[in-house]
Write a protein that holds these residues in place. Sequence first.
Motif, PDB file in Angstrom:
ATOM      1  N   SER A  66       0.217   5.821   0.402  1.00 49.31           N
ATOM      2  CA  SER A  66      -0.853   6.711   0.874  1.00 49.31           C
ATOM      3  C   SER A  66      -1.711   7.188  -0.295  1.00 49.31           C
ATOM      4  O   SER A  66      -2.681   7.911  -0.102  1.00 49.31           O
ATOM      5  N   THR A  72      -1.831  -4.719   3.247  1.00 52.27           N
ATOM      6  CA  THR A  72      -3.190  -4.491   3.776  1.00 52.27           C
ATOM      7  C   THR A  72      -4.046  -5.673   3.333  1.00 52.27           C
ATOM      8  O   THR A  72      -4.913  -5.539   2.465  1.00 52.27           O
ATOM      9  N   LYS A 116      -7.308  -1.683   2.586  1.00 53.12           N
ATOM     10  CA  LYS A 116      -6.782  -0.505   3.268  1.00 53.12           C
ATOM     11  C   LYS A 116      -7.927   0.221   3.994  1.00 53.12           C
ATOM     12  O   LYS A 116      -9.002   0.384   3.444  1.00 53.12           O
ATOM     13  N   ALA A 117      -7.652   0.656   5.208  1.00 57.29           N
ATOM     14  CA  ALA A 117      -8.705   1.275   6.019  1.00 57.29           C
ATOM     15  C   ALA A 117      -8.827   2.773   5.757  1.00 57.29           C
ATOM     16  O   ALA A 117      -9.893   3.353   5.956  1.00 57.29           O
ATOM     17  N   GLU A 118      -7.732   3.402   5.304  1.00 55.26           N
ATOM     18  CA  GLU A 118      -7.714   4.863   5.202  1.00 55.26           C
ATOM     19  C   GLU A 118      -8.004   5.303   3.770  1.00 55.26           C
ATOM     20  O   GLU A 118      -7.635   4.619   2.827  1.00 55.26           O
ATOM     21  N   PRO A 119      -8.620   6.489   3.601  1.00 57.60           N
ATOM     22  CA  PRO A 119      -8.841   6.977   2.234  1.00 57.60           C
ATOM     23  C   PRO A 119      -7.543   7.490   1.607  1.00 57.60           C
ATOM     24  O   PRO A 119      -6.558   7.716   2.307  1.00 57.60           O
ATOM     25  N   LYS A 120      -7.600   7.679   0.308  1.00 51.13           N
ATOM     26  CA  LYS A 120      -6.446   8.163  -0.457  1.00 51.13           C
ATOM     27  C   LYS A 120      -6.117   9.605  -0.064  1.00 51.13           C
ATOM     28  O   LYS A 120      -7.009  10.418   0.179  1.00 51.13           O
ATOM     29  N   LEU A 123     -16.953   5.124  -0.280  1.00 53.43           N
ATOM     30  CA  LEU A 123     -16.271   5.617  -1.488  1.00 53.43           C
ATOM     31  C   LEU A 123     -17.153   6.638  -2.209  1.00 53.43           C
ATOM     32  O   LEU A 123     -16.668   7.689  -2.640  1.00 53.43           O
ATOM     33  N   ARG A 172      -9.165   3.616  -0.207  1.00 51.37           N
ATOM     34  CA  ARG A 172      -9.777   2.839   0.870  1.00 51.37           C
ATOM     35  C   ARG A 172     -10.380   1.553   0.293  1.00 51.37           C
ATOM     36  O   ARG A 172     -10.974   1.565  -0.774  1.00 51.37           O
ATOM     37  N   GLY A 173     -10.195   0.457   1.031  1.00 52.14           N
ATOM     38  CA  GLY A 173     -10.809  -0.807   0.626  1.00 52.14           C
ATOM     39  C   GLY A 173      -9.957  -1.662  -0.302  1.00 52.14           C
ATOM     40  O   GLY A 173     -10.350  -2.775  -0.623  1.00 52.14           O
ATOM     41  N   ARG A 182       0.834  -1.204   0.000  1.00 50.09           N
ATOM     42  CA  ARG A 182       0.000   0.000   0.000  1.00 50.09           C
ATOM     43  C   ARG A 182       0.870   1.255   0.000  1.00 50.09           C
ATOM     44  O   ARG A 182       1.995   1.269   0.493  1.00 50.09           O
ATOM     45  N   TYR A 202     -10.091  -4.686  -5.362  1.00 47.97           N
ATOM     46  CA  TYR A 202     -11.169  -4.166  -4.532  1.00 47.97           C
ATOM     47  C   TYR A 202     -11.961  -5.269  -3.822  1.00 47.97           C
ATOM     48  O   TYR A 202     -12.871  -4.987  -3.062  1.00 47.97           O
TER      49      TYR A 202
END
Lengths: 302, 385
Positions: free
Chosen positions: A145, A156, A160-164, A278, A149-150, A143, A268
């Motif tokens: 940054s 991950t 992934k838990a966090e948004p872009k 999203l 997310r997802g 991953r 995804y």
Amino acid sequence: MTTSAYLREQRDLADGILRPGNTNCAGCGMSIGLQWLEQALENERPTLCIPACCGIVTAGSFPTSAYGVPTVATTFASSAAVATGVASVYAMNGEKDLTICWTGDGGTYDIGVATLSAAAERNEDLLYVCYDNEIYGNTGGQRSSATPRGVKTSTTPKGKAEPKKDMMAIMAAHRIPYAATLSVAHREDFLRKVRTARRTKGFRFLLMLSPCPTGWKSEPEDSVDLILTAVRCGLFPLYEVFEGRRYRINARPDGEPLESYISRQRRYRSELLDLDALRAGIEAQWAYLEAMERTFPAGEHE
Amino acid sequence: MRADPAGVLTGVHYLDGDFACGEGAMAAGCRFVAGYPITPSTEVVERIARRFPRMGGTFVQMEDELASMAAVVGASWTGTKSMTVTSGPGFSLMMENIGLAVMMETPCVVVNVQRGGPSTGLPTMVGQADMMQARWGSHGDYELIALCPQSPQEAFDLTIDAFNLSEQYRVPVLVMMDECVGHMTEKVIVRPAEDIEVVPRRLTAAPRGEFQPYRVDGRPVPEFARAGDGYRFHTTGLTHDERGYPVMNAECQEKCVRRLVDKIRGSAEQIVRFEEEGTEGADIVVVCYGITARVARLAVHLARERGVKAGVLRLVVVWPFPEQRIRELARHIRAFVVPEINYGQIVLEVERCAAGQAAVVPVPHGGGGVHDPSAICQSILRAAQ
């Protein structure tokens, strides 16, 4: 074709930015980006500064090196700093050569963000292009940054838990002369933006969403259509920001469902995929962009 | 103390060195890992990212290696066993924070799966050229501990030992793997948790008002208070007194840094570890470590077939260096032969300790592959003449 015409064509190809024949994956968006960059710059031969990323693997080994222009391979964190040195000396010597940072999302969003921010703040005269494939492709798919997310990556495994990270907003906040997003499905828009960037003095930032069949677990032949879909469903807005303050949106969502983008990428398929989140992110982004364009529109001739 | 069974994957496995290293860390009780993708080490953290959720560990993929090492320092000060994993370029970026960890006496483990260098070098191919950087890479005078596994089994075992040593001496411990060991797949036996000895953090029991974070009372290493335990707490990379607060003078520098150096030098004979084969009565001793030790053994076998009395001394702990043993051997043998995948690093230590009493023959290799055993054998034969 006469022999001399053939040889001239071969020489021209050899002098281009990206030579034919390289080891990039089928369906790689970065390869399209390099070819369109070359077309937009016509016969100009820029100097490339490339950190650790797929773009430096593209360079390959002698005698099959894929770049036909001077190329400086930098350390991972420092393409904008190395380019600062190159561009400063060009300016000192009165040379008009264009210096380009050609970087992935890891080298832009993560490890390279300090040198990128500093070069932007100094308004160095260089063109920074990030081809964002939303993953560390070179090391096998971790991953970054820029990963949405997802998305499932090797670090991950549940998604992934966090948004872009919103890199365009960060660059706009530096009040650089020009920042724009690029799509490999919108050729005229792409070429026009590269040319606008070329005409502009100071720090210019271009962000290209770069399809990566290997990392996205998608079909190579879908690459361009995936980007077209990303633009149509609103996930990847095409817009320009002048002086970090004046906005112009180049294409608006046309109702294409988000699912037609997500469903063709196995990355995804994760526990943490949340389509509603999203969609909410896309709506918030568009509300922001529309408000900015309405309140601070770009000038007619910009 | 026995290992927490939650982190121990007891059984007989077929693992590569990177995975085995990750399993060793989890078995040792490591519950915080920060890292950044870099070949050929990434598999260690990929393994941990998958396995950690089952034992309540936290893996954070950081934005670079500076941040990875810094996060490990922070996590360790909460009392959690912490580790980062990298290779050459990332190791270079970690150097400042490794020095900080040394100065603050932060227990932690740093794994370097060595590849060909310098700079980007050979990302997917073997090197052993970071051995001096491991010892001297951060600025200032300091001592730390570095281990060198020769197999996936040792990648597992020595990673556990690295955590134990880091707790015992409150120092960063480096696991200096190489790409060959990292990527080779072999049998790895993971013992039951009750057979794995782990050293816990030595927490202070001092009354709240009396605790001083760097008071040693004659012991080599101070007791530890976790950030947030309620003790008056200060730790810094500045030269500091027993209270942990900065003192800018030569007397405090002498006291502070002298102890950091002496806690390792004074215990060197307990920390050093090596294996010998056929060194009794030998004329030639091959000093080697990591993957090169496995190549060197064949070379010694070939030399013995030709009648040369040759033996092997394999370094398991490279730093601190087994000075005393090398000095003893130097008095009885004709020559040391030192193959390593660099242009001469550990050979300099051997030469220093041999002090002219025995010849010292380097067998350099630039990296990207291992030695040809016959090249090492030739060096042995020439040294024996």
